[in-house]
Structures are given as C-alpha cells and as structure tokens.
Scaffold this active site. Structure first.
Site: not given
Length: 323
Positions: A47, A201, A45, A171
């Site tokens: 980015g 993360y 929704n 990432s």
C-alpha cells in the site's frame, strides 16, 4: 426508463467526477536527496507505506521497513532493492498490536541506528473489533497508541538527526471522531460490530490529529517537525477486514479512487517539502495545508487526550516530552 438511460445517468456524472479528481490530484514535486539520511516507515510491505519507502530508497536514504509480517516484509525489501539499486533497505519486525513488540523494536533500533531523520507512522487497520493482549480495542492500539509509543521511544534518535520530521498518516475521518479522553481505550457501547469498528477508526484518527498538535507544542524548541495528513481515498488492504457488503460496494467503485501511488504523494509531501518543514502541528490533504477539523482544535482536549495516551501506553517519566 431504458437501461441505457439509467447507465448514462449514473456513469456520466461519475466519469466527470473521476476526471475532476484526477486533474486535481497534486503530486509531491520535491527533488530532495536523502543520501546519508535514515527513514523509518511502518506498515511498509504494501500500500501507501510501500510506495513511500520505495520513493525514499530512490532518493538514496537508508530505509527501515517496519512490518508485522516477516515474509511479506522481506518480499517488499527485495522488490525495493531491485527497483532502486539501493541495498541499504532493512526489514525490522514489529507488531503494533503489542506494546512489548513496540518496545523491543525501539530497543533494537536505538542500539543499532545512529539517527532517525524521518519517521512515517503509516501502519493502520480497520474493520475489526477485538481487544489486544494489552486490553485495548485493536484499532485504537494499532492506529494510534502503538505509533504514539513508538514515536516517544525513538525521540532521542530524532533529536540526533538535527532536523527531523514525524509524519502521522491520519484520515479525514477525524471529523467523525467523538469521545471523552477519560474513556479512551475502553470498548464503545454499540450493538453492531461494523458501527463499533467505524467509530474506533474515527476516534483513532482524531487521536492522531490532536496528539500531532500537542506533540508539536511540546517540541516547539527543537528541530523536530510533526504533522498529520489525509492521504485520500485509496483501496488498500486496510479494507480487507470490512464486511462483505461494504467490501463489495467499495471495490465496485474502485476505479473512482486514487491509485496507491497517488495516495502516497501527500505523505511524501509532508516528509520532504520545504513548505511542510516550516512549521508543525498542521494537517495536510492533497499536498496542501488545510488546517484542522473543528473537533480537533480545542487545545485543552488535545492536552487531555495526550496525557491519557501517556498513561495508556505506560510511558516512563524519562520517556515523556515535557512542556
């Protein structure tokens, strides 16, 4: 030293760096048509996920938007239809903080969809530190465990597509991930919330990378390709949960980073390009195959992490991918 001198000393090098990055940003150049194909994008929704779904819709695909927020998801769906004239854009609600929600989503998908050609595991979170109702650090569950579960639950639909791709948005923080597989899913012992969330993360992204390698190994005799990628540094709502200090620094240098549209290019490249479709278990950055970071290349570590994840998400024997 005058203010002008200070400004020029800082601003000029940064401007040169920005120009260099801009000139070296690679774009997905595939003209692949997706008419007749079904694609699923989590966290779509906003980015990178939104721009990825928008691109797929422009190519004629049936696009499934998998979003947590129904209102924002519906706004995104309407906007994509408006921009592409593709009415075949569907919103399905999923909460990646809940294994039950993931299973309900997968059950609905498997009942109503014939195939799945491209799965984009894009949804992610950072900067938070609490346990989900399933008992795991939220960053670990949202960024890795729930996508891991979802991928396995949709495997039959990926097989039915004939030639399909799984794309894991990771990432370059992979390189700072460090944990023992036996401790995965347990709270880390760090005194400060920011340190903990940053480590979660990094660990979640290392999980993305090594499970991409191991899953590719288990899918070697199929027509399913699975790869991972670093999208670049982009200011998206993934920074919304960071501390005010970190957020202020990040937004002060926002102009240096990639735009969201630029950040979506490597995802699209891995999903669509011929080069990325030749082999799996790879890691991409800036639309290039860059190999894996050293801490993600131990096959025994990858296997142990994968097997631990199978247990943490509660995979049944029939849901597992056997070697």
């Amino acid at each position: 030293m005058t203010y002008l001198t200070i400004f020029l000393t800082v601003a000029v090098p940064l401007a040169i760096l920005k120009i260099y990055w801009k000139l070296n940003t690679r774009w997905n150049r595939s003209y692949k048509c997706l008419i007749g194909k079904t694609v699923l994008v989590t966290g779509s929704n906003t980015g990178i996920g939104y721009y990825t779904a928008l691109d797929f819709a422009k190519r004629g695909a049936k696009v499934i938007l998998a979003c947590r927020n129904k209102i924002k998801g519906e706004e995104a769906r309407k906007q994509i239809i408006k921009e592409t004239n593709n009415d075949n854009v569907i919103l399905k609600v999923i909460d990646m903080e809940s294994f039950e929600s993931v299973r309900n989503f997968a059950n609905d998908f498997n009942r109503n969809e014939e195939r799945l050609d491209i799965l984009i595991n894009n949804a992610g979170i950072s900067g938070v530190d609490y346990l989900t109702k399933d008992g795991y650090p939220v960053i670990i569950q949202v960024n890795h465990l729930s996508p891991f579960l979802l991928t396995h639950l949709l495997m039959n639909k990926l097989h039915k597509a004939g030639h399909s791709r799984i794309v894991n948005v990771a990432s370059n923080m992979v390189q700072t991930g460090k944990f023992e597989p036996k401790n995965l899913g347990l709270p880390v012992e760090m005194s400060h919330k920011t340190y903990r969330s940053t480590q979660y993360y990094s660990d979640s992204k290392l999980c993305n990378a090594v499970c991409t390698i191991e899953m590719n190994k288990r899918l070697k005799n199929t027509n399913i390709i699975v790869n991972a990628l670093h999208p670049g540094v982009i200011i998206t709502n993934i920074f919304d949960n960071q501390s005010k200090f970190i957020t202020s620094i990040v937004y002060s240098f926002k102009w240096l980073f990639k735009t969201i549209e630029e950040g979506a290019q490597t995802t699209l490249y891995v999903a669509l390009s011929e080069d990325a479709g030749k082999s799996g278990g790879r890691f991409f950055n800036n639309c290039r195959d860059v190999g894996h970071y050293k801490n993600a290349t131990d096959p025994d570590f990858a296997r142990r992490v994968y097997e631990k994840c199978e247990k943490l998400v509660g995979l049944k024997p029939e849901e597992q991918i056997k070697l």
